[in-house]
Design an enzyme around this catalytic site. Sequence first.
Site, mmCIF file in Angstrom:
data_model
loop_
_atom_site.group_PDB
_atom_site.id
_atom_site.type_symbol
_atom_site.label_atom_id
_atom_site.label_comp_id
_atom_site.label_asym_id
_atom_site.label_seq_id
_atom_site.Cartn_x
_atom_site.Cartn_y
_atom_site.Cartn_z
ATOM 1 C CE LYS A 1 -2.092 3.126 1.958
ATOM 2 N NZ LYS A 1 -1.597 4.609 1.804
ATOM 3 C CD GLU B 1 12.454 0.446 10.623
ATOM 4 O OE1 GLU B 1 13.137 1.458 10.907
ATOM 5 O OE2 GLU B 1 12.956 -0.697 10.562
ATOM 6 C CB CYS C 1 12.324 8.754 9.595
ATOM 7 S SG CYS C 1 13.484 7.693 8.589
ATOM 8 C CD GLU D 1 9.554 12.399 12.520
ATOM 9 O OE1 GLU D 1 8.170 11.922 12.786
ATOM 10 O OE2 GLU D 1 10.256 11.880 12.115
#
Length: 502
Positions: free
Chosen positions: A199, A275, A309, A406
Site C-alpha cells: 500500500k 520504522e 525520519c 518530530e
Amino acid sequence: MLLSQAAPDCQPHTQDFLNQEHGLLIDGSWVAAVSGEKFEVKNPANGQVIAMVAEGDQADVDRAVAAARKAFEGGPWPQMTASQRGKLIWKLADLLEENLEEFAELESLDNGKPRVVAAAADVPLAVDLFRYMAGWTTKIEGSTIPISVPYMPGAEFHSYTHREPVGVVGQIIPWNFPLLMAAWKLGPALATGCTVVLKVAEETPMSALRLGQLIQEAGFPNGVVNIITGFGETAGAALAAHADVDKVAFTGSTEVGKLIVKAAGESNLKKVTLELGGKSPNIVLPDADLSVAIPGAANAIFFNHGQCCCAGSRLFVHRSQFDEVVDGIAAAASEIQVGPGMHPDSQMGPMVSQIQQDRVCGYLESGLREGAQAVVGGHRTEGDGFFVEPTVLVNTESQMQVIQEEIFGPVVAAVAYEDPADLIQSANDSIYGLAAAVWTRDISKGHQFAKKLRAGSVWVNCYNVFDAALPFGGFKQSGWGREMGREAIDLYTETKAVTLQL
Ligand code: NAP
Ligand code: MG
C-alpha cells in the site's frame, strides 16, 4: 535563495506514463478499484495534477490478499529455486537502472525532491538494495543443533532449523522516499519467498506503479507483488487488520504505527515490523573539525527538505563554539537553492503537500511564539508550491514542541551545552531513538558516544550514510525490527525446528 518557479518539462515517455490509466496491480493485472473511485496526484512544486490513480479500499485489499495467498501457496513462485528468485530480483534491479532518469523524474514530480538528487541517491540506492537482496536468496540458511533431551536418556536425534518465508506480507509505506521505501520493503520479502500487498502513500504513488510495470516485465509470477493505491484510513487500515495477512511491515509516523499494532493484535496477531519517527540528536564536540561538522550538520537536517525520519533535528554545540557553528549552518541554509525539483539547479524542493507545509509552519509558529528565535528562515515562501524556508532555531527550551516532536521539515533547533558530561542524557531525552551523530577528532570519544546513544544508527563524523547491507531502524518509539541488511531477511522468515529420532 529561491529559484524561479518555472522548471523544464519531463521527458516525453515520463509524461506518457503519467497520462496512462493507473489501476491497482492485483494478480498480475492492472484493474480499477471495485468502487470505481479515483484520486488526484499532485506536483507539490505548483499544486498541479500530474495523474489520476485508482482509490483502492477494503474490497481491493481483500482481492489483493487473496491473490497473494494463492501465489504463496501454489503456482510457480513456491516452486522456484532460491537462485531463480535471485535472478528475478537482479533483473528487476537492472530494469530499474535502465530507467533511472524516468524514475528520478517521477520522484521529483510526485514528491517534490530535486530530480538530480533522486537520480544520484534514491534510484541508485533502490537498485543496490534489490541487488543486495538478490544475493541473499541463496544464503538463507538454518543450522544443525546438537540436542540432549535429558528426559529421554540414550535416545539419539538429528535436529536442524530452516528458515521459511513468513507468508503473505502487507507493506505500508510513506511519501518521503517513495521508490526507496518500496525497495526496502519488497527486496527482503521477495528474497525470502514471501508474497506482498504493497500500500503506497496517497501523496506519492507514481514510482511504485511504474515499478509494478517493471516487476511484470522482469517476469515475477502473478500475485507475488500486488500494489494498492489508496488512503491509509481505508486501504492501509484494511491491510493491517486483515486476518489472512501473516506480517505487516510499516514505515510512517509513530501515531499510525500504534494503530497498526492494535489492528494486528485485534485480528490475527500477525507479525509486525515498524520504522517510525525520530528526533535525532547531532552532537558537535569541542574538538570537532568544524570545517566538516558545519556542512555535515547542515546536510543532516536539510537533506530531503528535512523530510527524513532520521533528520538531525536537535543540534548540540558547546557554548564556546555555538555562534560559529550556528552562523555557519545559517549561512549554508541561506545558500540552498530552493525551487521546483525539476529545476536543474534546485537543491531543495517543496514539502510534499499543503498539509505538510502547514504542519511544519505550525511548528515554526509555536516555537517562535514560545520564545525561540529563527536565525535564518522561519516561514513558508509565498506563491505556488508548498515551500518552507530552511530554518535554524535558537533560544529553545527542552519542553518546547519544536524540541520534543518530530517536525519532518527543514528545521533544526540548535542547543548550547556547557558540560559535555550532561550531553548523553540530553541527547537521549526523547521518546525516539532512530539515529544520532557525533562530530569529534577523538576516535575513542566517538566510540564512547556511539555506545551510550540510544539509537538504531549512530554516525561519527558523517550523517545520512545508508547502505543495503547496514541494518536501519529504531530504539524506543522509533520502531520494531530493522530494514536492510541480514536482519531484514530474518524478519521476513519463520524459523522451523525439525527433529528426527535416529
Ligand atoms: P503516516 O501518516 O504514518 O503514513 C504512512 C503510511 O501509512 C501511508 O501510506 C498512510 O496512508 C498510511 N496510513 C495512514 N493512516 C493509516 C491507518 N490508520 N492504517 C494503516 N495505514 C495508515 O506518515 P507520513 O506522514 O506519510 O510519513 C511521515 C512519517 O513517517 C514521519 O513521522 C517519519 O518519521 C516516518 N518515517 C519513518 C521512516 C523510518 O524508516 N523510520 C522512514 C520514513 C518516514 P496515506 O498515504 O493515505 O496517509
Ligand atoms: Mg492520509
